[in-house]
Write an enzyme that holds these catalytic residues in place. Structure first.
Site, PDB file in Angstrom:
ATOM      1  N   GLN A  80      27.521  41.052  43.561  1.00  0.00           N
ATOM      2  CA  GLN A  80      27.443  39.703  42.977  1.00  0.00           C
ATOM      3  C   GLN A  80      27.971  39.783  41.550  1.00  0.00           C
ATOM      4  O   GLN A  80      27.559  40.662  40.773  1.00  0.00           O
ATOM      5  CB  GLN A  80      25.992  39.182  42.962  1.00  0.00           C
ATOM      6  N   HIS A  82      25.706  31.059  45.130  1.00  0.00           N
ATOM      7  CA  HIS A  82      26.895  30.567  45.843  1.00  0.00           C
ATOM      8  C   HIS A  82      26.983  31.230  47.197  1.00  0.00           C
ATOM      9  O   HIS A  82      26.525  32.361  47.372  1.00  0.00           O
ATOM     10  CB  HIS A  82      28.181  30.834  45.052  1.00  0.00           C
ATOM     11  N   ASN A 117      26.495  37.335  48.417  1.00  0.00           N
ATOM     12  CA  ASN A 117      26.256  38.587  47.695  1.00  0.00           C
ATOM     13  C   ASN A 117      25.085  38.375  46.738  1.00  0.00           C
ATOM     14  O   ASN A 117      25.085  37.412  45.964  1.00  0.00           O
ATOM     15  CB  ASN A 117      27.508  38.991  46.903  1.00  0.00           C
ATOM     16  N   ASP A 159      38.010  29.511  46.072  1.00  0.00           N
ATOM     17  CA  ASP A 159      37.866  30.693  45.218  1.00  0.00           C
ATOM     18  C   ASP A 159      39.191  30.974  44.511  1.00  0.00           C
ATOM     19  O   ASP A 159      40.270  30.887  45.092  1.00  0.00           O
ATOM     20  CB  ASP A 159      37.453  31.896  46.080  1.00  0.00           C
TER      21      ASP A 159
HETATM   22  P1  5GP Z   1      30.478  37.085  43.851  1.00  0.00           P
HETATM   23  O1  5GP Z   1      31.226  38.372  43.584  1.00  0.00           O
HETATM   24  O2  5GP Z   1      29.513  36.780  42.713  1.00  0.00           O
HETATM   25  O3  5GP Z   1      29.816  37.036  45.196  1.00  0.00           O
HETATM   26  O4  5GP Z   1      31.555  35.939  43.908  1.00  0.00           O
HETATM   27  C1  5GP Z   1      32.038  35.255  42.797  1.00  0.00           C
HETATM   28  C2  5GP Z   1      33.347  34.641  43.215  1.00  0.00           C
HETATM   29  O5  5GP Z   1      33.677  33.644  42.270  1.00  0.00           O
HETATM   30  C3  5GP Z   1      34.522  35.621  43.262  1.00  0.00           C
HETATM   31  O6  5GP Z   1      35.069  35.626  44.564  1.00  0.00           O
HETATM   32  C4  5GP Z   1      35.496  35.080  42.204  1.00  0.00           C
HETATM   33  O7  5GP Z   1      36.835  35.205  42.603  1.00  0.00           O
HETATM   34  C5  5GP Z   1      35.070  33.629  42.086  1.00  0.00           C
HETATM   35  N1  5GP Z   1      35.253  33.031  40.761  1.00  0.00           N
HETATM   36  C6  5GP Z   1      34.818  33.533  39.574  1.00  0.00           C
HETATM   37  N2  5GP Z   1      35.113  32.694  38.560  1.00  0.00           N
HETATM   38  C7  5GP Z   1      35.747  31.621  39.135  1.00  0.00           C
HETATM   39  C8  5GP Z   1      36.296  30.414  38.607  1.00  0.00           C
HETATM   40  O8  5GP Z   1      36.254  30.132  37.407  1.00  0.00           O
HETATM   41  N3  5GP Z   1      36.872  29.548  39.490  1.00  0.00           N
HETATM   42  C9  5GP Z   1      36.910  29.805  40.836  1.00  0.00           C
HETATM   43  N4  5GP Z   1      37.506  28.893  41.615  1.00  0.00           N
HETATM   44  N5  5GP Z   1      36.395  30.938  41.373  1.00  0.00           N
HETATM   45  C10 5GP Z   1      35.826  31.832  40.536  1.00  0.00           C
END
Ligand code: 5GP
Ligand code: ZN
Length: 119
Positions: A99, A105, A92, A36
């Site tokens: 999310q 994911h 999430n 992440d």
């Molecule tokens: P969510 O909030 O949807 O459960 O998690 C999305 C996750 O993706 C977040 O923890 C955010 O830091 C990560 N993330 C978003 N865009 C990118 C990216 O371009 N590269 C990486 N490595 N992580 C990302």
């Protein structure tokens, strides 16, 4: 928007296609795992299906074998990262659960003690 259009603009599809760099931790036929960009624990890896679907519930409905592959990939990541003392898997789902990326994911978090209940 069609599935193809969504996949064109999806940040995680771009990682799967190699258009955006990511620190890849593990790959299988169906899944890609990468660190992440904004880690919330010493180990914070995201496991995603190569297929574009919005969340893990849609993945379960569309492709249960690929959902199972994501979880076995998460276990492989945990072993590779030395998380034998334990780790947390988070998926999430939807805005109230925070999310932010609508490509399925699972977060694999470890390397520190985890609080319960989660925030
Ligand atoms: P969510 O909030 O949807 O459960 O998690 C999305 C996750 O993706 C977040 O923890 C955010 O830091 C990560 N993330 C978003 N865009 C990118 C990216 O371009 N590269 C990486 N490595 N992580 C990302
Ligand atoms: Zn996607």
């Amino acid at each position: 928007m069609s599935d193809d259009d969504q996949s064109q603009s999806c940040p995680f599809c771009r990682i799967v296609r190699g258009e955006v760099p990511a620190k890849i931790a593990f790959e299988s036929d169906h899944s890609v795992a990468f660190h992440d960009v904004n880690p919330q624990a010493p180990t914070h890896v995201l496991v995603i299906p190569r297929r574009h679907v919005a969340n893990v519930a849609e993945l379960a409905a569309a492709a249960p074998v690929e959902l199972a592959d994501a979880f076995s990939s998460a276990a492989a990541v945990a072993a590779q990262q030395g998380l034998e003392r334990g780790y947390r898997i988070v998926a999430n789902t939807g805005p109230q659960a925070h999310q932010t990326v609508y490509h399925a994911h699972i977060h694999v978090l470890g390397g520190r003690s985890m609080a319960w209940p989660p925030g």
